[in-house]
Design an enzyme around this catalytic site. Structure first.
Site, short mmCIF file in Angstrom:
data_model
loop_
_atom_site.label_atom_id
_atom_site.label_comp_id
_atom_site.label_asym_id
_atom_site.label_seq_id
_atom_site.Cartn_x
_atom_site.Cartn_y
_atom_site.Cartn_z
N TYR A 185 0.82 -1.21 0.00
CA TYR A 185 0.00 0.00 0.00
C TYR A 185 0.85 1.26 0.00
O TYR A 185 0.37 2.35 -0.29
CB TYR A 185 -0.95 0.02 1.21
CG TYR A 185 -2.03 -1.05 1.16
CD1 TYR A 185 -2.19 -1.85 0.04
CD2 TYR A 185 -2.89 -1.25 2.22
CE1 TYR A 185 -3.16 -2.82 -0.02
CE2 TYR A 185 -3.88 -2.23 2.17
CZ TYR A 185 -4.00 -3.02 1.05
OH TYR A 185 -4.97 -3.99 1.00
N LYS A 226 3.25 -15.51 1.86
CA LYS A 226 3.11 -16.23 0.59
C LYS A 226 4.54 -16.55 0.13
O LYS A 226 4.98 -16.18 -0.97
CB LYS A 226 2.35 -15.34 -0.42
CG LYS A 226 1.95 -16.01 -1.70
CD LYS A 226 0.81 -17.00 -1.55
CE LYS A 226 0.51 -17.66 -2.89
NZ LYS A 226 -0.35 -18.85 -2.77
N ASP A 271 -3.35 -18.10 1.26
CA ASP A 271 -4.53 -18.74 0.67
C ASP A 271 -5.09 -19.79 1.62
O ASP A 271 -6.30 -19.90 1.84
CB ASP A 271 -4.22 -19.33 -0.72
CG ASP A 271 -2.85 -20.00 -0.79
OD1 ASP A 271 -2.05 -19.85 0.15
OD2 ASP A 271 -2.58 -20.69 -1.79
N ASP A 324 -5.38 -6.83 5.69
CA ASP A 324 -6.58 -6.11 5.29
C ASP A 324 -7.67 -7.11 4.92
O ASP A 324 -8.82 -7.05 5.38
CB ASP A 324 -6.21 -5.22 4.09
CG ASP A 324 -7.30 -4.23 3.74
OD1 ASP A 324 -8.29 -4.17 4.47
OD2 ASP A 324 -7.14 -3.54 2.71
N ASP A 350 -11.11 -8.63 7.44
CA ASP A 350 -12.52 -8.52 7.06
C ASP A 350 -13.19 -9.89 7.06
O ASP A 350 -14.36 -10.02 7.42
CB ASP A 350 -12.68 -7.85 5.69
CG ASP A 350 -12.83 -6.35 5.85
OD1 ASP A 350 -12.32 -5.81 6.85
OD2 ASP A 350 -13.46 -5.71 4.98
#
Ligand code: NAD
Length: 368
Positions: free
Chosen positions: A144, A194, A226, A250, A254
């Protein structure tokens, strides 16, 4: 019992339901203030309301004040009347600027189910009952913020690009936050990356493993993102602390939020190396319901509990506030967002003010 300490808190109610909920939530702060010493509460305009009054979403004075206080308590910002402003001037920009000016690199988002709300989750009760997971997300680095970034024309085709980067200092400091918090909980950290595809996350895994050498009492595991997304909905109770970077955090936070039911119940904290923090509900300013006394104030009240725990070092007061929220729900009080479509007779629909009255009544009953 008063501690004799003096705390400074900057309150930024913001817009929409943020401005509506904050005066109610502050009544909870007031109700326990005698136990925690002297509270100096300063209130500033922030977000859209600041744009209307001063032409900017956050004034320099507000920023300077935020740097000096022990904690910032934030409502929510934004609304349709400011949507068409350029990015730099939008209410949400104040939020990003505040987090980065205070260097709040550690974002903590608990996913906690209250027994009384077990049916609010879309998952089966046995999957989410007594769930207590804490997501520790790196907040000021990663893709980001990485540069170069942008969209450019190359060979007559548009090409978009971002940069995912972390240096070892950034990884080390967030890893320490994760391990320290796990020590105060169930002693387990699952670091999510990852590493099978992205070199930067192989570095993440290496540094987390190195930091772990100073935390051998904490159990460390690693998981690819994942798989973590899948495991969070398959069997979330396997997790205690999930430690991860900005973008993975992020998305996973959620997902974890939905395990618990309503967005009106979710608190968050963003803390820096000095223990200063910004405490805010996860929800936005909800212009669709603002001003109607129907917004759920419990996410803001639970954010106040996090403030007691992480910036004011008052875990027993934090526990008491969280317990009061659980108790009010067990007594059957519900705001509209957490009322099931076919409520039983034991449930009572109440407004923003009234549910806060019940929380305060509960706190008074358990007064030390
Ligand atoms: P939102 O979280 O404001 O609302 C999403 C939905 O959830 C709405 O239907 C709303 O009524 C409901 N809801 C949210 N909080 C609730 C509560 N406490 N009680 C009951 N219902 C609640 O998200 P949105 O609609 O996407 O955004 C509205 C505005 O808020 C936008 O301007 C957005 O940019 C801003 N926003 C701000 C923040 C923040 O300040 N941290 C976060 C998200 C969105």
């Amino acid at each position: 019992m008063a501690t004799g300490k003096r705390w400074q808190i900057l309150v930024l109610p913001g817009d929409g339901i943020g401005a509506e909920i904050m005066p109610q939530a502050l009544r909870v702060l007031e109700a326990v203030s005698s136990e925690i010493g002297t509270l100096d509460i300063l209130t500033h305009d922030f977000g859209g309301v600041s744009i209307d009054r001063y032409g900017v979403p956050m004034t320099e004075e507000t920023l300077q004040q935020a740097m000096r206080v022990d904690a910032v308590l934030l409502g929510a910002v934004g609304g349709p009347q400011w949507d068409d402003l350029p990015m730099e001037k939008k209410p949400e920009k104040a939020l990003l600027n505040l987090r980065s000016a205070l260097d709040c690199f550690a974002n903590l988002r608990p996913a906690l189910t209250f027994t009384a709300l077990i049916d609010a989750s879309t998952l089966k009760p046995e999957i989410v009952s007594e769930l207590d997971v804490l997501i520790v997300r790196e907040l000021t680095g990663g893709i980001y913020f990485g540069t170069p970034r942008g969209v450019e024309l190359q060979n007559n085709r548009r090409r978009g690009f971002n940069t995912l980067e972390y240096d070892e200092t950034e990884i080390e400091r967030i890893a320490r936050v994760g391990f320290d918090l796990a020590r105060k909980r169930r002693g387990k950290v699952c670091s999510v990356d990852k590493a099978n595809v992205l070199e930067v996350t192989q570095l993440w895994r290496d540094v987390v493993t190195e930091v772990h050498q100073s935390y051998e009492d904490v159990e460390l595991s690693h998981m690819y993102v994942d798989n973590a997304a899948m495991q969070l909905v398959r069997w979330p109770k396997q997790f205690d602390v999930i430690l991860t970077g900005n973008m993975f955090g992020d998305i996973l936070s959620d997902t974890a939020a939905m395990l618990t039911g309503s967005i009106g119940m979710l608190p968050s904290a963003s803390i820096n190396a000095r223990g200063q923090g910004i405490y805010e509900p996860v929800h936005g300013s909800a212009p669709d319901i603002a001003g109607k006394n129907i917004a759920n104030p419990l996410a803001t009240i639970l954010s106040i509990a996090m403030m007691f725990r992480y910036s004011l070092n008052q875990p027993s007061v934090a526990n008491r506030v969280e317990f009061a929220v659980g108790d009010v729900l067990s007594q059957g009080y519900r705001t509209a967002d957490i009322m099931p479509p076919k409520p039983s007779e034991t449930l009572q629909l109440v407004g923003t003010r009234e549910i806060v009255d019940s929380v305060i009544a509960c706190l008074k009953e358990t007064e030390i």
